[in-house]
Design an enzyme around this catalytic site. Structure first.
Site, short mmCIF file in Angstrom:
data_model
loop_
_atom_site.label_atom_id
_atom_site.label_comp_id
_atom_site.label_asym_id
_atom_site.label_seq_id
_atom_site.Cartn_x
_atom_site.Cartn_y
_atom_site.Cartn_z
N GLY A 286 2.34 2.06 10.77
CA GLY A 286 3.27 3.18 10.60
C GLY A 286 3.95 3.60 11.89
O GLY A 286 4.55 4.68 11.97
N GLU B 232 -5.27 -5.32 10.67
CA GLU B 232 -4.26 -4.29 10.89
C GLU B 232 -4.60 -3.53 12.17
O GLU B 232 -5.43 -2.62 12.15
CB GLU B 232 -4.25 -3.30 9.72
CG GLU B 232 -3.94 -3.92 8.38
CD GLU B 232 -3.40 -2.88 7.41
OE1 GLU B 232 -2.31 -3.11 6.90
OE2 GLU B 232 -4.05 -1.85 7.20
N SER C 156 3.44 -2.28 10.42
CA SER C 156 4.90 -2.23 10.60
C SER C 156 5.60 -3.53 10.24
O SER C 156 6.56 -3.95 10.91
CB SER C 156 5.25 -1.80 12.03
OG SER C 156 4.73 -0.51 12.30
N LYS D 195 0.07 4.24 -0.28
CA LYS D 195 -0.60 5.42 0.30
C LYS D 195 -0.43 6.62 -0.64
O LYS D 195 -0.46 6.44 -1.86
CB LYS D 195 -0.07 5.72 1.71
CG LYS D 195 -0.06 4.49 2.59
CD LYS D 195 0.12 4.81 4.03
CE LYS D 195 0.26 3.51 4.82
NZ LYS D 195 0.06 3.67 6.24
N HIS E 183 -9.37 0.70 4.93
CA HIS E 183 -8.09 0.94 5.61
C HIS E 183 -8.34 1.87 6.80
O HIS E 183 -9.19 2.74 6.75
CB HIS E 183 -7.09 1.59 4.63
CG HIS E 183 -5.71 1.64 5.19
ND1 HIS E 183 -5.31 2.62 6.07
CD2 HIS E 183 -4.64 0.82 5.04
CE1 HIS E 183 -4.05 2.39 6.42
NE2 HIS E 183 -3.62 1.30 5.80
N GLU F 250 -6.86 4.35 7.92
CA GLU F 250 -6.75 5.79 7.64
C GLU F 250 -8.03 6.32 7.04
O GLU F 250 -8.40 7.48 7.22
CB GLU F 250 -5.53 6.04 6.74
CG GLU F 250 -4.23 5.90 7.54
CD GLU F 250 -3.03 5.45 6.74
OE1 GLU F 250 -3.06 5.52 5.49
OE2 GLU F 250 -2.05 4.99 7.37
N ASN G 218 0.87 -1.18 0.00
CA ASN G 218 0.00 0.00 0.00
C ASN G 218 0.90 1.23 0.00
O ASN G 218 1.50 1.57 1.02
CB ASN G 218 -0.88 -0.03 1.26
CG ASN G 218 -1.67 1.25 1.43
OD1 ASN G 218 -1.80 2.04 0.49
ND2 ASN G 218 -2.20 1.46 2.63
C1 PEP Z 1 -0.74 0.00 5.99
O1 PEP Z 1 -0.75 1.16 5.63
O2 PEP Z 1 -1.65 -0.77 5.65
C2 PEP Z 1 0.36 -0.44 6.83
C3 PEP Z 1 0.32 -1.65 7.36
O3 PEP Z 1 1.38 0.44 7.03
P1 PEP Z 1 2.83 0.12 7.70
O4 PEP Z 1 3.33 -1.14 7.10
O5 PEP Z 1 3.67 1.31 7.36
O6 PEP Z 1 2.58 -0.03 9.16
#
Ligand code: PEP
Length: 254
Positions: A175, A169, A214, A14, A98, A100, A12
């Site tokens: 992040g 997630e 992460s 973003k 997601h 976000e 992803n």
């Molecule tokens: C994501 O944006 O779905 C995500 C898991 O980000 P990160 O790997 O940076 O934590």
């Protein structure tokens, strides 16, 4: 991991790499994935890079995904992009729900379910994200929160016959550099699979459930090694081809 399910690693990007860098990164990933034949790989660039990345991936084993869609196929929705439009650009996948989008754009479980269903209508495969906030985990509400998020998309999962993907997630791990422990990950993944199994054991056996939060080259094998984890949704580390390819390699050998 379970031999019945092929691992999937999705990147992803973003709101990064909307221009020429998108093609360079896609080309680097595609070249690396050529030697990996036991893992599925999906790249989800921003809307503006979809068509260019589709051209770059043509003839390669890497598939294209988008990061969001509108639940309607067309209409007066200024600034929005529909499932059929994504499919026209060459997308095969789309991320929905997601964190976000849930937290910064107020997307509810119902809207997420409508978007996932619209994705199937457009012959796109949804990657449905679910996960609890830090406050929800601290208060002991993780399982009910995720169960409610999954409940909303169960009809869509049934309709997708094992082709749609769920991504667990935890919001506090996205992040932040903080991983969930393997015990925390496996507990939620097993609950999700059990919830799907109540609908259909066959569906639960075939639906892939990714972990996201992460994931990096150095922790991918441990996380993906959990029995009910079938791959990863990767944010930050997907912007670096070497890291992302190392995660894909870990998935295929775990
Ligand atoms: C994501 O944006 O779905 C995500 C898991 O980000 P990160 O790997 O940076 O934590």
């Amino acid at each position: 991991m379970n031999a019945q399910r092929r691992p999937l690693i999705a990147g992803n990007w973003k709101m990064f790499n909307g221009g020429p860098r998108a093609c360079d990164l896609a080309a680097e990933v595609a070249a690396g994935v050529a030697s990996l034949d036991r893992v599925d790989v999906v790249l989800c660039p921003p809307f503006t890079a979809l068509a260019a990345v589709a051209a770059e991936l043509d003839g390669h084993r890497v598939e294209l995904g988008a990061q969001n869609l509108h639940p309607r196929a067309s209409g007066a929705f200024t600034g929005e992009v529909s499932g059929p439009m994504l499919a026209e650009c060459g997308a095969r996948w789309v991320i929905v729900g997601h964190s976000e989008r849930r937290h910064q754009f107020g997307e509810t479980d119902e809207l997420v379910a409508a978007k996932a269903s619209a994705a199937l209508d457009a012959r796109l495969l949804p990657i449905v994200c679910v996960g609890e906030t830090l406050a929800e985990r601290t208060e002991g509400h993780t399982l009910p929160v995720v169960r409610h998020q999954i409940e909303a998309v169960l009809p869509m999962l049934e309709r997708a016959r094992g082709q749609a993907v769920v991504a667990y997630e935890p919001v506090w791990a996205i992040g932040t550099g903080h991983n969930a422990t393997t015990e925390q990950v496996q507990e939620v993944h097993a609950m999700i699979r059990g919830q799907i199994a109540r609908l259909s054991a066959e569906l639960a056996l075939h639906t892939r459930i990714l972990y996201g939060g992460s994931v990096k080259a150095d922790n991918a094998a441990t996380l993906i090694g959990c029995p009910d984890v079938d791959g990863a949704l990767v944010g930050g580390a997907s912007l670096d081809a070497r890291q992302f390819l190392a995660i894909a390699r870990a998935a295929q050998t775990t």
